[in-house]
Design a protein around this motif. Structure first.
Motif, PDB file in Angstrom:
ATOM      1  N   ARG A  29      47.183  29.434  28.985  1.00 31.35           N
ATOM      2  CA  ARG A  29      46.287  28.834  29.770  1.00 31.35           C
ATOM      3  C   ARG A  29      44.880  29.610  30.588  1.00 31.35           C
ATOM      4  N   ILE A  30      44.751  29.529  29.878  1.00 29.04           N
ATOM      5  CA  ILE A  30      43.042  30.148  30.136  1.00 29.04           C
ATOM      6  C   ILE A  30      42.598  29.813  30.994  1.00 29.04           C
ATOM      7  N   ASP A  31      42.193  28.289  30.924  1.00 24.28           N
ATOM      8  CA  ASP A  31      41.474  28.120  32.105  1.00 24.28           C
ATOM      9  C   ASP A  31      41.978  28.787  34.167  1.00 24.28           C
ATOM     10  N   GLU A  32      43.163  28.130  33.789  1.00 23.90           N
ATOM     11  CA  GLU A  32      44.040  29.364  34.494  1.00 23.90           C
ATOM     12  C   GLU A  32      43.923  30.493  34.605  1.00 23.90           C
ATOM     13  N   GLY A  33      43.476  31.232  34.076  1.00 24.74           N
ATOM     14  CA  GLY A  33      44.007  32.593  33.782  1.00 24.74           C
ATOM     15  C   GLY A  33      42.494  33.222  34.837  1.00 24.74           C
ATOM     16  N   ILE A  34      41.523  32.437  34.044  1.00 28.09           N
ATOM     17  CA  ILE A  34      39.904  33.079  34.342  1.00 28.09           C
ATOM     18  C   ILE A  34      40.169  32.671  35.588  1.00 28.09           C
ATOM     19  N   LYS A  35      40.241  31.285  36.618  1.00 31.13           N
ATOM     20  CA  LYS A  35      39.885  31.335  38.080  1.00 31.13           C
ATOM     21  C   LYS A  35      40.775  32.313  38.928  1.00 31.13           C
ATOM     22  N   VAL A  36      42.101  32.913  38.433  1.00 29.33           N
ATOM     23  CA  VAL A  36      42.888  34.066  38.875  1.00 29.33           C
ATOM     24  C   VAL A  36      42.138  35.172  38.817  1.00 29.33           C
ATOM     25  N   VAL A  37      41.160  35.343  37.494  1.00 30.45           N
ATOM     26  CA  VAL A  37      40.792  36.865  37.532  1.00 30.45           C
ATOM     27  C   VAL A  37      39.161  36.600  38.676  1.00 30.45           C
ATOM     28  N   GLU A  38      38.528  35.155  37.956  1.00 33.60           N
ATOM     29  CA  GLU A  38      37.973  35.167  38.691  1.00 33.60           C
ATOM     30  C   GLU A  38      37.836  35.667  40.612  1.00 33.60           C
ATOM     31  N   ARG A  39      39.069  35.132  40.908  1.00 37.58           N
ATOM     32  CA  ARG A  39      39.789  35.082  42.563  1.00 37.58           C
ATOM     33  C   ARG A  39      39.486  36.255  42.711  1.00 37.58           C
ATOM     34  N   THR A  40      40.404  37.793  41.654  1.00 39.34           N
ATOM     35  CA  THR A  40      40.253  38.863  42.139  1.00 39.34           C
ATOM     36  C   THR A  40      39.318  39.122  42.415  1.00 39.34           C
ATOM     37  N   ALA A  41      37.893  39.087  40.992  1.00 41.53           N
ATOM     38  CA  ALA A  41      37.019  39.872  41.755  1.00 41.53           C
ATOM     39  C   ALA A  41      35.878  39.414  42.751  1.00 41.53           C
ATOM     40  N   GLN A  42      36.632  37.908  43.610  1.00 41.13           N
ATOM     41  CA  GLN A  42      35.876  38.358  44.277  1.00 41.13           C
ATOM     42  C   GLN A  42      36.922  38.650  45.679  1.00 41.13           C
ATOM     43  N   ILE A  43      37.929  38.855  45.561  1.00 35.58           N
ATOM     44  CA  ILE A  43      38.134  39.436  47.123  1.00 35.58           C
ATOM     45  C   ILE A  43      37.568  40.874  46.797  1.00 35.58           C
ATOM     46  N   ARG A  44      37.491  41.787  45.172  1.00 32.86           N
ATOM     47  CA  ARG A  44      37.057  42.996  45.171  1.00 32.86           C
ATOM     48  C   ARG A  44      35.702  43.317  45.285  1.00 32.86           C
ATOM     49  N   GLU A  45      34.697  42.058  45.388  1.00 31.66           N
ATOM     50  CA  GLU A  45      33.706  42.001  45.987  1.00 31.66           C
ATOM     51  C   GLU A  45      33.505  42.173  48.034  1.00 31.66           C
ATOM     52  N   ASN A  46      34.003  41.406  48.271  1.00 28.17           N
ATOM     53  CA  ASN A  46      34.179  41.398  50.020  1.00 28.17           C
ATOM     54  C   ASN A  46      34.500  42.842  50.296  1.00 28.17           C
ATOM     55  N   GLN A  47      35.924  43.531  49.247  1.00 27.84           N
ATOM     56  CA  GLN A  47      35.950  44.375  49.526  1.00 27.84           C
ATOM     57  C   GLN A  47      35.318  45.364  49.629  1.00 27.84           C
ATOM     58  N   ILE A  51      33.270  48.203  52.681  1.00 26.18           N
ATOM     59  CA  ILE A  51      34.163  49.190  52.423  1.00 26.18           C
ATOM     60  C   ILE A  51      33.329  49.850  51.057  1.00 26.18           C
ATOM     61  N   PRO A  52      31.803  50.083  51.101  1.00 29.23           N
ATOM     62  CA  PRO A  52      31.694  50.206  50.042  1.00 29.23           C
ATOM     63  C   PRO A  52      32.075  51.140  49.003  1.00 29.23           C
ATOM     64  N   ASP A  53      31.994  52.753  49.689  1.00 29.07           N
ATOM     65  CA  ASP A  53      33.039  53.929  48.980  1.00 29.07           C
ATOM     66  C   ASP A  53      34.290  53.622  49.000  1.00 29.07           C
ATOM     67  N   ALA A  54      34.778  52.888  49.726  1.00 34.07           N
ATOM     68  CA  ALA A  54      36.797  52.772  49.366  1.00 34.07           C
ATOM     69  C   ALA A  54      36.467  51.448  48.157  1.00 34.07           C
ATOM     70  N   TYR A  55      35.518  50.460  47.506  1.00 35.92           N
ATOM     71  CA  TYR A  55      35.971  49.158  47.387  1.00 35.92           C
ATOM     72  C   TYR A  55      34.874  48.988  45.744  1.00 35.92           C
ATOM     73  N   GLU A  56      33.985  49.631  45.953  1.00 34.28           N
ATOM     74  CA  GLU A  56      33.318  49.220  44.385  1.00 34.28           C
ATOM     75  C   GLU A  56      33.887  49.941  43.032  1.00 34.28           C
ATOM     76  N   PRO A  57      34.739  50.697  43.074  1.00 33.37           N
ATOM     77  CA  PRO A  57      34.948  50.915  41.795  1.00 33.37           C
ATOM     78  C   PRO A  57      36.252  49.977  41.817  1.00 33.37           C
ATOM     79  N   ASP A  58      36.849  49.313  42.333  1.00 34.18           N
ATOM     80  CA  ASP A  58      37.489  48.454  42.122  1.00 34.18           C
ATOM     81  C   ASP A  58      36.908  46.798  42.268  1.00 34.18           C
ATOM     82  N   LEU A  59      35.461  47.138  42.337  1.00 37.09           N
ATOM     83  CA  LEU A  59      35.327  45.486  41.876  1.00 37.09           C
ATOM     84  C   LEU A  59      34.760  45.919  40.768  1.00 37.09           C
ATOM     85  N   ALA A  60      34.229  46.821  40.219  1.00 37.99           N
ATOM     86  CA  ALA A  60      33.201  47.041  38.892  1.00 37.99           C
ATOM     87  C   ALA A  60      34.529  46.740  37.834  1.00 37.99           C
ATOM     88  N   MET A  61      36.337  47.689  38.035  1.00 37.52           N
ATOM     89  CA  MET A  61      37.113  47.038  37.709  1.00 37.52           C
ATOM     90  C   MET A  61      37.542  45.861  37.102  1.00 37.52           C
TER      91      MET A  61
END
Length: 140
Positions: A29-47, A51-61
């Motif tokens: 279910r590729i398209d769904e999987g990509i959309k879900v992981v894109e959402r993860t990246a968006q959450i991490r980018e907002n975080q 608070i860069p010091d706390a969340y930049e490592p999570d954004l990078a991952m």
């Protein structure tokens, strides 16, 4: 609920979304999987913006994981963009905490090399692989 609770739950949501995205990809279910992981990246980018010091490592991952997903389905331009962004963050983080982030940066560079290679960009692939190897030699 306090803002601290919301931050914790948002982080847990990002972890769950990342896991779900990988599982969706595994079952085709590729398209769904990509959309879900894109959402993860968006959450991490907002975080990370908040608070860069706390969340930049999570954004990078998250960006790295997204890039690997893109590469898996041969969306190489997007893969390259995501993994390069992750590498830039890890490069910056490595200056502050080399023992923690050098291995992750080496992994990004290795993946960049593989992506470049699959795109037919041999010179860029070689440069990325050499940089990854240099870092891993220093760590060994």
């Amino acid at each position: 609920m306090t803002s601290i609770d919301a931050d914790v739950y948002e982080s847990l949501l990002a972890i769950s979304l990342n896991d779900l995205g990988g599982m969706l990809l595994e079952v085709g279910r590729i398209d769904e999987g990509i959309k879900v992981v894109e959402r993860t990246a968006q959450i991490r980018e907002n975080q990370a913006l908040a608070i860069p010091d706390a969340y930049e490592p999570d954004l990078a991952m998250a960006l790295y994981n997204l890039g690997i997903m893109y590469a898996t389905i041969e969306r190489f331009d997007e893969a390259l963009r995501s993994v390069k962004s992750a590498n830039e963050i890890y490069e910056r983080l490595t200056r502050a905490a080399p023992d923690v982030f050098q291995p992750k940066r080496a992994g990004c560079l290795s993946s960049l090399g593989a992506i470049y290679s699959r795109m037919g960009c041999s010179d860029d692939a070689l440069k990325a692989a050499e940089r990854a190897t240099e870092i891993r030699e220093r760590l060994a």
